[in-house]
Design an enzyme around this catalytic site. Structure first.
Site, PDB file in Angstrom:
ATOM      1  N   ARG A  33       0.841  -1.206   0.000  1.00  0.00           N
ATOM      2  CA  ARG A  33       0.000   0.000   0.000  1.00  0.00           C
ATOM      3  C   ARG A  33       0.876   1.257   0.000  1.00  0.00           C
ATOM      4  O   ARG A  33       0.600   2.214  -0.710  1.00  0.00           O
ATOM      5  CB  ARG A  33      -0.929   0.017   1.223  1.00  0.00           C
ATOM      6  CG  ARG A  33      -1.781  -1.229   1.347  1.00  0.00           C
ATOM      7  CD  ARG A  33      -3.261  -0.996   1.107  1.00  0.00           C
ATOM      8  NE  ARG A  33      -3.919  -2.269   0.870  1.00  0.00           N
ATOM      9  CZ  ARG A  33      -4.628  -2.944   1.773  1.00  0.00           C
ATOM     10  NH1 ARG A  33      -4.813  -2.421   2.982  1.00  0.00           N
ATOM     11  NH2 ARG A  33      -5.182  -4.102   1.469  1.00  0.00           N
ATOM     12  N   GLU A 177     -14.102 -14.042  10.314  1.00  0.00           N
ATOM     13  CA  GLU A 177     -14.175 -13.443   8.970  1.00  0.00           C
ATOM     14  C   GLU A 177     -13.930 -14.486   7.880  1.00  0.00           C
ATOM     15  O   GLU A 177     -12.785 -14.791   7.556  1.00  0.00           O
ATOM     16  CB  GLU A 177     -13.130 -12.315   8.856  1.00  0.00           C
ATOM     17  CG  GLU A 177     -13.132 -11.653   7.484  1.00  0.00           C
ATOM     18  CD  GLU A 177     -12.089 -10.551   7.337  1.00  0.00           C
ATOM     19  OE1 GLU A 177     -11.213 -10.421   8.216  1.00  0.00           O
ATOM     20  OE2 GLU A 177     -12.163  -9.823   6.339  1.00  0.00           O
ATOM     21  N   LYS A 219     -17.639 -11.001  10.631  1.00  0.00           N
ATOM     22  CA  LYS A 219     -17.159 -10.042   9.627  1.00  0.00           C
ATOM     23  C   LYS A 219     -17.414 -10.689   8.271  1.00  0.00           C
ATOM     24  O   LYS A 219     -16.765 -11.679   7.907  1.00  0.00           O
ATOM     25  CB  LYS A 219     -15.682  -9.731   9.845  1.00  0.00           C
ATOM     26  CG  LYS A 219     -15.129  -8.744   8.817  1.00  0.00           C
ATOM     27  CD  LYS A 219     -13.915  -8.001   9.339  1.00  0.00           C
ATOM     28  CE  LYS A 219     -13.266  -7.174   8.253  1.00  0.00           C
ATOM     29  NZ  LYS A 219     -12.303  -6.193   8.752  1.00  0.00           N
ATOM     30  N   SER A 261     -14.548  -4.274   3.211  1.00  0.00           N
ATOM     31  CA  SER A 261     -14.799  -3.586   1.937  1.00  0.00           C
ATOM     32  C   SER A 261     -14.269  -4.404   0.763  1.00  0.00           C
ATOM     33  O   SER A 261     -14.797  -4.287  -0.355  1.00  0.00           O
ATOM     34  CB  SER A 261     -14.246  -2.157   1.942  1.00  0.00           C
ATOM     35  OG  SER A 261     -12.858  -2.105   2.194  1.00  0.00           O
ATOM     36  N   GLY A 262     -13.233  -5.199   0.969  1.00  0.00           N
ATOM     37  CA  GLY A 262     -12.841  -6.223   0.000  1.00  0.00           C
ATOM     38  C   GLY A 262     -12.394  -5.762  -1.375  1.00  0.00           C
ATOM     39  O   GLY A 262     -12.501  -6.524  -2.323  1.00  0.00           O
ATOM     40  N   GLY A 263     -11.947  -4.513  -1.497  1.00  0.00           N
ATOM     41  CA  GLY A 263     -11.489  -4.044  -2.808  1.00  0.00           C
ATOM     42  C   GLY A 263     -12.574  -3.319  -3.594  1.00  0.00           C
ATOM     43  O   GLY A 263     -12.361  -2.953  -4.753  1.00  0.00           O
ATOM     44  N   ARG A 292      -9.440  -0.715   3.484  1.00  0.00           N
ATOM     45  CA  ARG A 292      -9.199   0.141   2.309  1.00  0.00           C
ATOM     46  C   ARG A 292     -10.236   1.246   2.141  1.00  0.00           C
ATOM     47  O   ARG A 292      -9.884   2.383   1.849  1.00  0.00           O
ATOM     48  CB  ARG A 292      -9.123  -0.726   1.044  1.00  0.00           C
ATOM     49  CG  ARG A 292      -7.795  -1.435   0.915  1.00  0.00           C
ATOM     50  CD  ARG A 292      -7.860  -2.552  -0.072  1.00  0.00           C
ATOM     51  NE  ARG A 292      -8.572  -3.711   0.442  1.00  0.00           N
ATOM     52  CZ  ARG A 292      -8.739  -4.852  -0.224  1.00  0.00           C
ATOM     53  NH1 ARG A 292      -8.256  -4.979  -1.449  1.00  0.00           N
ATOM     54  NH2 ARG A 292      -9.374  -5.875   0.315  1.00  0.00           N
TER      55      ARG A 292
HETATM   56  P1  13P Z   1     -10.802  -4.334   3.508  1.00  0.00           P
HETATM   57  O1  13P Z   1     -11.916  -3.458   4.027  1.00  0.00           O
HETATM   58  O2  13P Z   1      -9.717  -3.566   2.817  1.00  0.00           O
HETATM   59  O3  13P Z   1     -11.315  -5.501   2.713  1.00  0.00           O
HETATM   60  O4  13P Z   1     -10.089  -4.975   4.764  1.00  0.00           O
HETATM   61  C1  13P Z   1     -10.866  -5.450   5.799  1.00  0.00           C
HETATM   62  C2  13P Z   1     -10.111  -6.471   6.529  1.00  0.00           C
HETATM   63  O5  13P Z   1      -9.777  -6.298   7.670  1.00  0.00           O
HETATM   64  C3  13P Z   1      -9.766  -7.720   5.844  1.00  0.00           C
HETATM   65  O6  13P Z   1      -9.391  -8.669   6.793  1.00  0.00           O
END
Ligand code: 13P
Length: 351
Positions: A33, A177, A219, A261-263, A292
């Protein structure tokens, strides 16, 4: 197992209009990043950047908890206050990522299983002493030709449940998650099917391993078309499919669900969360745990330059406020342009 303490932690984490900041990127992820903005990645630049986020004035209005990385929970503000203590002092619950990452699953090409159970009981004790009151473990489910297999889903659910049980034994609230990845050409229907299978397997395994549902946070990934799909589903369909999938798979006794948010773009992650909350009728609060989608704008604005720190904090606060409105189903694209003063007016009018 101190259910009272975990109950208190859970209630603080899912406080109305708030969500989690995932600031638990490993040094390797941080490297990528930072490199995208030409920022040198050292222990000190990572510390400085995290301090910028945690000390953003008023972040606690929209952020209920922060997920830290092992390095970060050992770091301090420039005044010498450990980050966990600093956050707890502003009423923000410190959390910790405890998994050791997703590794290739032997004999199952293209699939992964998350590692990190060895020695976890002792690490949890140490993290509790350092102030962590919740933890996170991320499993990764890839969608592709012939995958995910049931073996991969079950291996990850088993590890998630073992992690969750160890957390509760240590009075730490587990965030579980199972991330279904966005990458691929798959349809939203395929994502629905995989998400439902992953959640079904996870909650069976949690029950088998005697994990208390009332003290777990899910999550979840949203139900989305793959990022390379030809006809990607729009916001209303994503919201409907996500809520339907969760209602069919997640016990009503769970105290809360947070999304990654996953990209997705910042705006998509916000618009989807807003639409999800506008549907209503879910038995649990549905909020955010973004990395992100809360940080990308701030990192770009900061770019490693101390002179940009204040505007980077504003960029972070803006995204946190938009996500907060979305968690209440009160976001609108026009609000993207409002100042912080107007944001508080909107909150007062809506309360
Ligand atoms: P993102 O919101 O960037 O997907 O990251 C969340 C996260 O903690 C992934 O484990």
């Amino acid at each position: 197992m101190d259910k009272e303490l975990m109950g208190k932690t859970v209630r603080a984490m899912i406080a109305k209009g708030k969500g989690l900041l995932a600031a638990d990127e490993s040094a390797g992820t941080c490297e990528k990043r930072f490199a995208s903005q030409n920022i040198p990645c050292t222990e000190e630049t990572r510390r400085t950047y995290r301090e910028l986020l945690f000390t953003a004035p008023g972040m606690e209005e929209s952020i209920s908890g922060v997920i830290l990385f092992d390095e970060t929970i050992r770091q301090k503000t420039h005044d010498g206050i450990p980050f966990a203590e600093y956050l707890a002092g502003k009423g923000v619950v410190p959390g910790i990522k405890v998994d050791k990452g997703a590794k290739a699953l032997a004999f199952f090409p293209g699939e992964q299983v998350t590692e990190g159970l060895d020695g976890l009981r002792d690490r949890l004790k140490e993290y509790f002493q350092a102030g962590a009151r919740f933890a996170k473990w991320r499993a990764v489910i890839n969608i592709g030709s012939g995958i995910p297999t049931e073996t991969c889903i079950n291996a990850n659910s088993h590890a998630l449940a073992r992690y969750a049980a160890l957390c509760q034994e240590a009075d730490i609230v587990p965030v579980v998650e199972p991330e279904v990845l966005l990458d691929g050409e798959h349809s939203i229907e395929r994502c629905y099917e995989v998400t439902e299978a992953a959640l079904g397997s996870l909650f069976n395994e949690l029950r088998r391993q005697k994990v208390s549902n009332e003290h777990v946070i899910l999550k979840a990934s949203m139900v989305l078309s793959g990022n390379k799909a030809q006809n990607r589903a729009g916001v209303p369909q994503v919201a409907e499919e996500t809520v339907k999938c969760l209602k069919r798979s997640v016990p009503a006794t769970l105290p809360g669900v947070v999304f990654l948010s996953g990209g997705q773009t910042d705006l998509d992650a916000t618009a989807h969360l807003d639409a999800i909350n506008r549907i209503g009728g879910a038995p649990w609060p549905l909020t955010f745990s973004y990395s992100r989608a809360l940080q990308a704008a701030a990192l770009r604005t900061w770019a490693g330059n101390p002179g940009n720190a204040k505007s980077a904090q504003q960029a972070f606060l803006h995204r946190a406020r938009m996500a907060s409105l979305a968690s209440l189903g009160r976001w609108a694209p026009e609000l993207e342009k409002i100042s912080s003063y107007c944001f508080f007016l909107v909150l007062i009018i809506m309360s």
